[in-house]
Design a protein around this motif. Structure first.
Motif, PDB file in Angstrom:
ATOM      1  N   TYR A 114       0.828  -1.206   0.000  1.00  0.00           N
ATOM      2  CA  TYR A 114       0.000   0.000   0.000  1.00  0.00           C
ATOM      3  C   TYR A 114       0.863   1.258   0.000  1.00  0.00           C
ATOM      4  O   TYR A 114       0.534   2.251  -0.670  1.00  0.00           O
ATOM      5  CB  TYR A 114      -0.927   0.006   1.213  1.00  0.00           C
ATOM      6  CG  TYR A 114      -1.818  -1.209   1.330  1.00  0.00           C
ATOM      7  CD1 TYR A 114      -2.329  -1.837   0.202  1.00  0.00           C
ATOM      8  CD2 TYR A 114      -2.147  -1.746   2.573  1.00  0.00           C
ATOM      9  CE1 TYR A 114      -3.143  -2.959   0.310  1.00  0.00           C
ATOM     10  CE2 TYR A 114      -2.957  -2.861   2.688  1.00  0.00           C
ATOM     11  CZ  TYR A 114      -3.440  -3.464   1.556  1.00  0.00           C
ATOM     12  OH  TYR A 114      -4.232  -4.563   1.668  1.00  0.00           O
TER      13      TYR A 114
ATOM     14  N   ALA B  92      -7.330  -6.146   1.600  1.00  0.00           N
ATOM     15  CA  ALA B  92      -7.129  -5.836   3.013  1.00  0.00           C
ATOM     16  C   ALA B  92      -7.384  -7.070   3.863  1.00  0.00           C
ATOM     17  O   ALA B  92      -8.257  -7.892   3.561  1.00  0.00           O
ATOM     18  CB  ALA B  92      -8.060  -4.699   3.442  1.00  0.00           C
TER      19      ALA B  92
ATOM     20  N   SER C 160     -12.843  -1.693   5.048  1.00  0.00           N
ATOM     21  CA  SER C 160     -11.468  -1.757   5.527  1.00  0.00           C
ATOM     22  C   SER C 160     -10.797  -0.400   5.609  1.00  0.00           C
ATOM     23  O   SER C 160      -9.614  -0.315   5.940  1.00  0.00           O
ATOM     24  CB  SER C 160     -10.635  -2.657   4.607  1.00  0.00           C
ATOM     25  OG  SER C 160     -11.182  -3.960   4.552  1.00  0.00           O
TER      26      SER C 160
ATOM     27  N   LYS D 100      -4.842  -0.060   8.060  1.00  0.00           N
ATOM     28  CA  LYS D 100      -6.016   0.662   7.576  1.00  0.00           C
ATOM     29  C   LYS D 100      -5.633   2.015   6.999  1.00  0.00           C
ATOM     30  O   LYS D 100      -6.164   2.440   5.961  1.00  0.00           O
ATOM     31  CB  LYS D 100      -7.025   0.839   8.715  1.00  0.00           C
ATOM     32  CG  LYS D 100      -7.893  -0.368   8.987  1.00  0.00           C
ATOM     33  CD  LYS D 100      -9.006  -0.020   9.957  1.00  0.00           C
ATOM     34  CE  LYS D 100      -9.973  -1.181  10.131  1.00  0.00           C
ATOM     35  NZ  LYS D 100     -11.108  -0.822  11.019  1.00  0.00           N
TER      36      LYS D 100
ATOM     37  N   PHE E 240      -3.868   1.449   3.671  1.00  0.00           N
ATOM     38  CA  PHE E 240      -4.869   0.962   2.722  1.00  0.00           C
ATOM     39  C   PHE E 240      -5.723   2.121   2.210  1.00  0.00           C
ATOM     40  O   PHE E 240      -5.993   2.234   1.008  1.00  0.00           O
ATOM     41  CB  PHE E 240      -5.739  -0.088   3.411  1.00  0.00           C
ATOM     42  CG  PHE E 240      -6.837  -0.650   2.553  1.00  0.00           C
ATOM     43  CD1 PHE E 240      -6.584  -1.675   1.666  1.00  0.00           C
ATOM     44  CD2 PHE E 240      -8.129  -0.155   2.644  1.00  0.00           C
ATOM     45  CE1 PHE E 240      -7.594  -2.198   0.869  1.00  0.00           C
ATOM     46  CE2 PHE E 240      -9.148  -0.667   1.856  1.00  0.00           C
ATOM     47  CZ  PHE E 240      -8.878  -1.691   0.969  1.00  0.00           C
TER      48      PHE E 240
END
Length: 590
Positions: free
Chosen positions: A192, A241, A314, A280, A283
């Motif tokens: 990511y 995720a 997510s 998170k 992401f």
């Protein structure tokens, strides 16, 4: 030791070209011997460039595999002693006379060449499946052997950069990457992170905004940009995720994990929560950077179709997607239909306010919706959006009337869905049950139809539900479905004859049972239907003619085998039918 290293580096530089010139004629046994000599002593360092020259997607499989394994075994023990790129560049530029520094710079250069070769073998479509998997595994082994056991994010970023800018299909390498390494939290984290940087770089290179920029371009630059955008999306799809709610322990590919201070991450208690927050956040940043790119139309539709399931749950703060989803919802057509899922989740679960939501939803109700690919999800969301008891009566009446009018032009499967939707609306909102039956105008002030009988005050072309005139209309279109050419529709419309205001005696219909219907499903259900009573023609005696005299009063039927000539008189003359025999004939008419 210093002199030995210097002499070795000099010998390497002089012997590289000779080995490369003979590399095409090397056999498997010779390559294996070169690898063993390379691993045995520094005196054979000049074998490294020779083996590197053999790492090509078009090289024989056995030779490429042998060279790869030998070079991996050579570089792994030396990885900790390989200097950084800046230090190696300084030593190579003559800033230092230390033989060890010169050797380190040479080693760094050869290692970078080996990494580049592994990336090429992994990404190239010409690579054999076996060499691709071995190359990717070897590359990921170097990734987890960073300084002090940390994740080697620099070379991993080079790998993802090469994957994104690949002009050929990357499905094979992404399948391997996703199946083997997407379960590790640090691999996801740095994926990511790199995609965020790559997407921002792509965004600064592309000009304009919107998906049409990449579609209508005439030059190769825009085509390459579209390919890169698709590759970024494919990586995000293959590295999904992790399930943060179920994961209480995160597996790490490297020893240190996500920590950048050389301390190993524990996977218990607060550490798992901290790792989850970091994942998170990265992401979310990666997806936001991607959604800011000018998306090709096919990618745009795929994103909208899966955003509510694979992305929003997510994200650290899903509300930041409101601009993207509202812009998509305002476009109209199939794009709006596909954006409805994500927008509905933001409104119901993340307190997003969108004042014109129901106006846009009302405008989407066209016959084309019942032919769309994603009509099943849309119709289920439509039913959910109209479930609240706080909706105004005029708004619900407008939706009911709009759906009722659509029954005149949609396929039979669409008519079944509309009947189910109207059934639920009448049951949930008793205030609109007057649409089922209007009383004829009376002197006692009873609610009545418009004075002009046969005129419908509903304006189907009006996009504003408040101005549609549905409150002065009725659901007369539903009554016409009693005579629908499809038996399933004419039977199902009888469900609206019951008093739906008595909620205790009725129940809502599940839209999922009808939303995926089509001509094929209607035909299949009708063919499977068991008929209890079949109409039969019963005769006490064997019929001697096609028609019976009782079926046509005033007519008689008999044998016409000896039929004679037919005479006719035009104008006011009498038409007669003469026969040779005396068999019964049709009665003459004047």
């Amino acid at each position: 030791m210093a002199k030995s290293s210097s002499a070795t580096a000099t010998a390497t530089a002089s012997g590289t070209k000779k080995r490369k010139s003979k590399s095409g004629a090397l056999t498997h046994e010779e390559v294996k011997a070169l690898g063993l000599e390379l691993l045995s002593s520094r005196a054979h360092l000049n074998h490294a460039p020779t083996l590197l020259a053999l790492l090509s997607p078009t090289a024989p499989l056995s030779i490429a595999l042998e060279a790869l394994i030998s070079l991996q075994s050579f570089f792994e023990p030396l990885l900790s002693s390989i200097p950084s790129a800046s230090a190696a560049a300084a030593a190579a530029g003559g800033a230092s006379d230390d033989p060890e520094l010169v050797f380190g710079a040479w080693l760094r250069q050869r290692f970078d060449e080996f990494v580049a070769a592994l990336v090429e073998l992994s990404v190239s479509p010409h690579s054999d499946e076996a060499i691709r998997e071995v190359a990717l595994d070897a590359f990921m082994d170097f990734v987890k052997l960073g300084k002090d056991g940390s994740f080697h994010s620099a070379i991993y970023h080079k790998f993802l950069h090469a994957v994104v800018h690949a002009t050929n299909s990357i499905d094979d390498v992404l399948e391997l990457l996703g199946s083997k390494y997407s379960k590790y939290a640090d691999v996801c984290f740095f994926t990511y992170t790199s995609l965020d940087k790559i997407a921002n770089s792509l965004g600064s290179q592309t000009t304009g905004s919107g998906k049409d920029v990449l579609q209508n371009g005439d030059d190769g630059a825009e085509d390459r940009s579209a390919i890169c955008v698709r590759n970024v999306y494919n990586i995000l799809v293959h590295i999904p995720a992790l399930d943060f709610k179920k994961e209480s322990k995160f597996d790490m590919w490297s020893t240190v994990g996500l920590s950048s201070k050389g301390e190993k991450d524990t996977s218990e208690g607060s550490s798992a929560t901290r790792i989850s927050k970091k994942l998170k956040l990265k992401f979310t940043k990666a997806w936001l950077a991607f959604l800011k790119l000018p998306l090709p139309l096919d990618v745009y539709k795929e994103v909208l179709a899966t955003l509510h399931q694979n992305v929003i749950p997510s994200m650290s703060n899903p509300a930041i997607l409101c601009d993207f989803l509202t812009t998509s919802y305002d476009i109209g057509g199939v794009i709006s239909v596909m954006a409805l899922s994500g927008l509905f989740i933001l409104m119901t679960q993340h307190q997003l306010e969108y004042p014109k939501f129901y106006d846009k939803l009302y405008a989407l109700l066209t016959p084309a919706v019942f032919m769309a690919k994603h009509r099943s999800v849309f119709l289920q969301l439509l039913d959910a959006c109209l479930k609240s008891s706080y909706l105004q009566a005029y708004l619900v009446a407008s939706f009911a009337k709009r759906l009722s009018r659509l029954t005149l032009s949609v396929p039979p499967a669409g008519a079944l869905i509309i009947i189910a939707l109207i059934h639920n609306l009448l049951r949930r909102h008793p205030s609109i049950n007057f649409l089922v039956h209007w009383e004829v105008a009376q002197d006692d002030g009873v609610a009545s139809l418009p004075k002009k009988i046969g005129a419908d005050p509903f304006n189907n072309e009006e996009t504003d539900p408040a101005k549609s005139g549905a409150m002065r209309s009725s659901l007369w279109e539903i009554d016409t479905l009693r005579h629908h050419y499809t038996p399933a529709v004419s039977r199902f419309v009888a469900s609206l004859e019951t008093d739906l205001t008595v909620r205790a005696k009725t129940m809502e219909m599940k839209i999922t049972d009808f939303s995926s219907g089509s001509y094929a499903t209607v035909f299949r259900d009708e063919a499977r239907r068991r008929i209890k009573q079949v109409p039969l023609a019963f005769y006490r005696s064997t019929p001697t003619s096609l028609f019976q005299e009782s079926d046509f009063p005033g007519w008689t039927f008999g044998c016409q085998s000896n039929m004679g000539a037919q005479a006719s008189v035009e104008g006011n003359a009498v038409h007669t039918l003469e026969t040779v025999d005396a068999s019964p004939a049709k009665r003459s008419r004047v």
